[in-house]
Design a protein around this motif. Structure first.
Motif, short mmCIF file in Angstrom:
data_model
loop_
_atom_site.label_atom_id
_atom_site.label_comp_id
_atom_site.label_asym_id
_atom_site.label_seq_id
_atom_site.Cartn_x
_atom_site.Cartn_y
_atom_site.Cartn_z
N THR A 190 0.84 -1.18 0.00
CA THR A 190 0.00 0.00 0.00
C THR A 190 0.89 1.25 0.00
N ASN A 324 -10.37 -5.72 6.32
CA ASN A 324 -9.39 -5.16 5.39
C ASN A 324 -9.34 -6.01 4.13
N ALA A 325 -9.53 -5.39 2.99
CA ALA A 325 -9.58 -6.14 1.74
C ALA A 325 -8.28 -6.90 1.47
N ARG A 354 -20.28 -4.06 1.13
CA ARG A 354 -19.22 -3.06 0.95
C ARG A 354 -17.83 -3.69 1.10
N GLN A 355 -17.70 -4.66 1.98
CA GLN A 355 -16.43 -5.39 2.06
C GLN A 355 -16.19 -6.17 0.78
N ALA A 358 -15.01 -3.82 -1.89
CA ALA A 358 -13.62 -3.41 -1.67
C ALA A 358 -12.65 -4.50 -2.11
N THR A 361 -12.59 -4.60 -5.93
CA THR A 361 -11.85 -3.45 -6.45
C THR A 361 -10.35 -3.65 -6.29
N LEU A 362 -9.94 -4.16 -5.14
CA LEU A 362 -8.53 -4.40 -4.89
C LEU A 362 -7.95 -5.41 -5.86
N THR A 384 -22.41 -5.97 -7.51
CA THR A 384 -21.27 -5.06 -7.40
C THR A 384 -20.59 -4.93 -8.75
N GLY A 388 -15.69 -0.53 -6.63
CA GLY A 388 -16.26 -0.42 -5.30
C GLY A 388 -17.67 0.10 -5.27
#
Length: 417
Positions: A190, A324-325, A354-355, A358, A361-362, A384, A388
């Motif tokens: 990250t 955490n994704a 939402r998780q 994420a 998206t990751l 989805t 995100g």
């Protein structure tokens, strides 16, 4: 490419041959020569691709070929890790790779008595594997000194920052010699990690072996939409569809882990638990039982998401999606390791969308949805898309208001100069 072509010495090559390692993985092919040349390194690769050997093998060779005699309470190479399980896993790897070499490796971490660790460090160790908190405790008691340190390795550095080790990392680094070789390895990097790398590394070689934050291609991934209250029943059905197959099941809370283990055992399935409230000997025993085939299911929090190397683990189940994704990548990376294939299924309820977004998206991929008709959720999991965002149903246009009974439409009023 063969390991001999990478410049490794005969004792290491003999140990690798005994372990059945025939050829180097891409991360090993690029990392080993660079480390042997003394380069600082920032390397990113998927889980299960051999990162540990990528730094352990050249590190052992360097220590064997150079450096003064080891002083008491000293170490020549320090490997920092975020969890106790990863510390033990790395210690086993160093001992296997360095078998019969005149080098000592040792691991220190919290959750166990500090006194035996202080005794073990008196003669000094060539390779010290440590969690930051326990290392600082030992340093403050003069049980470990860094005057002879040549190499620093940060393994899973992103996880250390996630767990709040940033201040402790700063304190450790301040105690180390400025002149050293520093290596950073992880499956995910990250922005904070890259900033940490800028502060620690000198002219590093940067290796991005696989797409950033990508999941292991050897693991088949999918999700099953289900109401939260029916996750336990669905898990039982999935496990019974693969009788005898072992599974690692991730739950977000310690209480949830214990409750799920009780449920599985009440249904006649052999299970054990790993989480932060369990004593370290109990955690190590649970892992050993899974590896020995004594239990079928290991239920764990994210303390088991990294550092567990279980040979040919066929199935990982996300009973809860991680907060955490990035942890999703590490969780499913417990399967499909060292060239084997694996499966990862996530049980997803509507409140976890939402998780889910994420994670997708990751990883830049949508997880395939496999409906289980008998578990069709009452609360639908919204669709989805990458980025995100949730795919929402278009709203129906509102009907224009009609004038009520006995009401007069007065038209549009305006002011005229």
């Amino acid at each position: 490419m063969t390991f001999a072509a990478l410049g490794l010495i005969d004792p290491l090559l003999c140990n690798l041959q005994a372990l059945g390692y025939s050829s180097a993985t891409p991360i090993q092919t690029q990392a080993i020569p660079a480390v042997l040349k003394g380069r600082d390194l920032l390397a990113s690769a998927q889980t299960g691709t051999g990162k540990t050997a990528g730094f352990a093998l050249p590190l052992l060779q360097i220590l064997l070929q150079q450096g003064p005699k080891l002083a008491s309470n000293s170490t020549r190479a320090l490997v920092l890790v975020p969890t106790r399980e990863l510390a033990e896993q790395l210690l086993q790897s160093f001992q296997r790779y360095g078998k019969s070499l005149p080098l000592r490796s040792y691991a220190v971490y919290g959750g166990v008595s500090i006194n035996p660790q202080m005794m073990a460090l008196r003669k000094g160790v060539d390779v010290l594997i440590a969690t930051p908190g326990r290392l600082l405790d030992l340093y403050r008691q003069n049980a470990i000194k860094f005057g002879q340190l040549q190499m620093l390795v940060l393994d899973e550095a992103d996880r250390m920052l996630d767990l709040g080790f940033a201040d402790e990392l700063d304190q450790v680094v301040c105690a180390l010699p400025n002149r050293r070789q520093t290596l950073m390895f992880s499956a995910t990097f990250t922005a904070p990690i890259r900033q940490l790398a800028d502060d620690l590394l000198r002219d590093p070689l940067i290796l991005d072996i696989s797409p950033r934050n990508s999941a292991a291609t050897s693991v088949e991934q999918w999700l099953v939409p289900v109401d939260k209250k029916r996750k336990g029943d669905l898990l039982l059905q999935l496990l019974r569809q693969q009788p005898g197959a072992q599974a690692l099941v991730f739950v977000n809370t310690r209480k949830g882990v214990e409750q799920l283990v009780q449920r599985l055992e009440s249904e006649g399935l052999s299970a054990d638990a790993i989480h932060g409230d369990r004593p370290q000997p109990a955690r190590l025993r649970a892992l050993a039982r899974l590896k020995a085939g004594e239990i079928q299911i290991l239920v764990a929090t994210d303390v088991a998401a990294r550092g567990l190397d279980i040979h040919q683990l066929p199935l990982v189940v996300n009973f809860d999606l991680p907060i955490n994704a990035e942890d999703y990548i590490h969780r499913i990376g417990r399967s499909g390791r060292a060239g084997s294939s694996g499966q990862a299924v996530s049980l997803v309820s509507a409140d976890e969308v939402r998780q889910l977004a994420a994670i997708e998206t990751l990883t830049q991929q949508l997880l395939e949805r496999r409906e289980q008709p008998e578990f069709s959720p009452e609360h639908r999991v919204p669709e989805t898309r990458i980025g995100g965002q949730l795919v929402k149903k278009p709203k129906k246009p509102k009907k224009p208001k009609q004038g009520g009974k006995n009401k007069v439409h007065l038209g549009t009023w305006f002011e005229e100069n």
